[in-house]
Write an enzyme that holds these catalytic residues in place. Structure first.
Site, PDB file in Angstrom:
ATOM      1  N   GLY A  41       0.821  -1.211   0.000  1.00  0.00           N
ATOM      2  CA  GLY A  41       0.000   0.000   0.000  1.00  0.00           C
ATOM      3  C   GLY A  41       0.850   1.255   0.000  1.00  0.00           C
ATOM      4  O   GLY A  41       1.983   1.262   0.497  1.00  0.00           O
ATOM      5  N   GLY A  43       0.176   5.613   0.408  1.00  0.00           N
ATOM      6  CA  GLY A  43      -0.718   6.752   0.587  1.00  0.00           C
ATOM      7  C   GLY A  43       0.076   8.036   0.724  1.00  0.00           C
ATOM      8  O   GLY A  43       1.299   8.050   0.591  1.00  0.00           O
ATOM      9  N   GLY A  44      -0.640   9.120   1.008  1.00  0.00           N
ATOM     10  CA  GLY A  44       0.014  10.414   1.108  1.00  0.00           C
ATOM     11  C   GLY A  44       0.934  10.543   2.301  1.00  0.00           C
ATOM     12  O   GLY A  44       1.827  11.398   2.321  1.00  0.00           O
ATOM     13  N   PHE A  45       0.733   9.694   3.311  1.00  0.00           N
ATOM     14  CA  PHE A  45       1.511   9.829   4.542  1.00  0.00           C
ATOM     15  C   PHE A  45       2.285   8.574   4.903  1.00  0.00           C
ATOM     16  O   PHE A  45       2.745   8.433   6.029  1.00  0.00           O
ATOM     17  CB  PHE A  45       0.591  10.216   5.707  1.00  0.00           C
ATOM     18  CG  PHE A  45      -0.063  11.550   5.513  1.00  0.00           C
ATOM     19  CD1 PHE A  45       0.614  12.725   5.785  1.00  0.00           C
ATOM     20  CD2 PHE A  45      -1.361  11.629   5.038  1.00  0.00           C
ATOM     21  CE1 PHE A  45       0.021  13.953   5.597  1.00  0.00           C
ATOM     22  CE2 PHE A  45      -1.963  12.855   4.841  1.00  0.00           C
ATOM     23  CZ  PHE A  45      -1.277  14.034   5.125  1.00  0.00           C
ATOM     24  N   GLY A  46       2.417   7.668   3.962  1.00  0.00           N
ATOM     25  CA  GLY A  46       3.195   6.493   4.299  1.00  0.00           C
ATOM     26  C   GLY A  46       3.143   5.403   3.252  1.00  0.00           C
ATOM     27  O   GLY A  46       2.345   5.448   2.309  1.00  0.00           O
ATOM     28  N   ASP A 163     -10.444   8.773   8.471  1.00  0.00           N
ATOM     29  CA  ASP A 163     -10.302   8.289   7.087  1.00  0.00           C
ATOM     30  C   ASP A 163     -11.101   7.014   6.846  1.00  0.00           C
ATOM     31  O   ASP A 163     -10.598   6.043   6.268  1.00  0.00           O
ATOM     32  CB  ASP A 163      -8.821   8.056   6.766  1.00  0.00           C
ATOM     33  CG  ASP A 163      -8.540   8.051   5.265  1.00  0.00           C
ATOM     34  OD1 ASP A 163      -9.408   8.525   4.499  1.00  0.00           O
ATOM     35  OD2 ASP A 163      -7.457   7.589   4.862  1.00  0.00           O
TER      36      ASP A 163
END
Length: 363
Positions: A41, A43-46, A163
């Site tokens: 995965g 995402g924007g933060f990890g 989220d």
């Protein structure tokens, strides 16, 4: 550092930014205990990786999330580290719930923040809808009755998920339970970092466009923000459509979704209240939605009772009209009491008539 030539530009960027990506498929262990298998995965933060904990019997699989961006300023790192530990401890507390992945470890290494969590075998709801189709009204009620107690548990611990969306709800392969992943509180810690190159504080929105309500974009999320996101998730489960595919009312900003679903009026009313743009008009808690769902099967019957027309009772019945109306909605014991009272009144009237008939004949 040589980048593998068989990677796409996206994979190459991740490979250069994350140490875990460079360890994928290698013999070298991360943090002296984790064998990194593959990325699962981004995402924007990890970035999230599937790994194996070789220090434990059976070498169980786990998930390692590397949070981004890296914090290089020592003064900022100390502040962020403190908040990261507090939020991670709260996540560990929540992990005691069977529908939240257990937090196995958390640490900071070379300015990078890491979470290690239980690996949940299963598929998220987007894949499930694509494979099996959209949910019926009955299935949606089952989904809500399954996920709302979990949301109530999270909120009772003072945590806002931030989220909620179909991709963050996994249907467990082993027992079919729904598991909520990817809490936003820890990500927010990393997002709120100060850039030492200027005097401004950079704060990033945590959430997903389309699922997050207006107050969350203003960086003031509430428990109601999770309720809105859950409502949008319900729309996806019913229609298979992403939230941005729905048009909005230009005056109110409300999503125009009613024509896209087939729901009973009572359930549509519940969903509509979850999706209110104004947080003041939304349900205040998950428990309130559960109470509405519990009442929902009886609402039609109650509505019919409220508007029922009753035939007038003749004076010979000897009972008040209001009392007769109430008797139709009373428990059996109360109805029996009213019936006995009516019988006694009829008997008294009959005796009075007999008395009026007999006494004159004797006079």
């Amino acid at each position: 550092m040589n980048v593998p030539i068989n990677l796409s530009s996206f994979q190459s960027q991740i490979w250069q930014q994350t140490k875990l990506a460079q360890l994928c498929g290698q013999q070298k262990l991360f943090h002296e205990r984790y064998e990194v298998l593959r990325m699962i995965g981004r995402g924007g933060f990890g970035v999230t990786f599937l790994a194996r904990d070789v220090s434990l019997p059976g070498q169980p699989p786990c998930v390692i999330k590397q949070l981004l961006p890296k914090v290089s300023d020592p003064s900022v790192l100390a502040k962020v580290r403190s908040r990261f530990q507090l939020e991670a401890q709260m996540l560990a507390k929540l992990g005691n719930h069977s529908q939240i992945p257990m937090l196995l470890d958390y640490f900071v290494a070379e300015g990078e923040f890491y979470l290690v969590q239980e690996y949940v075998r299963g598929v998220h709801l987007v894949k499930l809808v694509r494979r099996c189709g959209c949910l019926s009204e009955k299935a949606l009620k089952s989904f809500l009755n399954n996920i709302l107690p979990l949301l109530d548990f999270i909120h009772n611990n003072g945590v806002i998920h931030r989220d909620i969306k179909p991709q963050n709800i996994i249907c467990c392969q082993d027992d079919g339970r729904l598991v909520l992943i990817d809490f936003g509180a820890v990500k927010e810690v990393i997002a709120q970092t100060k850039d030492t190159s200027d005097s401004t504080t950079t704060t990033h929105f945590v959430g997903t466009v389309g699922f997050a309500p207006p107050e969350q974009f203003s960086l003031r999320p509430t428990f109601g923000s999770d309720i809105f996101a859950l409502g949008v998730t319900c729309l996806y489960l019913l229609t298979g459509k992403a939230p941005l595919e729905f048009s909005t009312n230009p005056q109110t900003g409300e999503l125009k979704w009613a024509d896209a679903v087939e729901l009973s009026d009572s359930l549509a009313e519940i969903l509509g209240k979850m999706l209110k743009v104004s947080v003041n008009k939304r349900y205040k808690s998950a428990r309130a939605i559960l109470a509405a769902l519990e009442l929902e099967p009886h609402r039609t019957q109650l509505a019919n009772c409220m508007v029922a027309n009753h035939q007038p009772i003749s004076d010979k019945a000897g009972i008040n009209q209001e009392e007769r109306n109430l008797s139709e909605f009373c428990p059996p014991a109360a109805k029996a009491a009213i019936t006995i009272r009516e019988w006694k009144q009829r008997r008294r009237r009959k005796q009075q008539g007999y008395h009026n008939h007999i006494i004159p004949s004797l006079s």
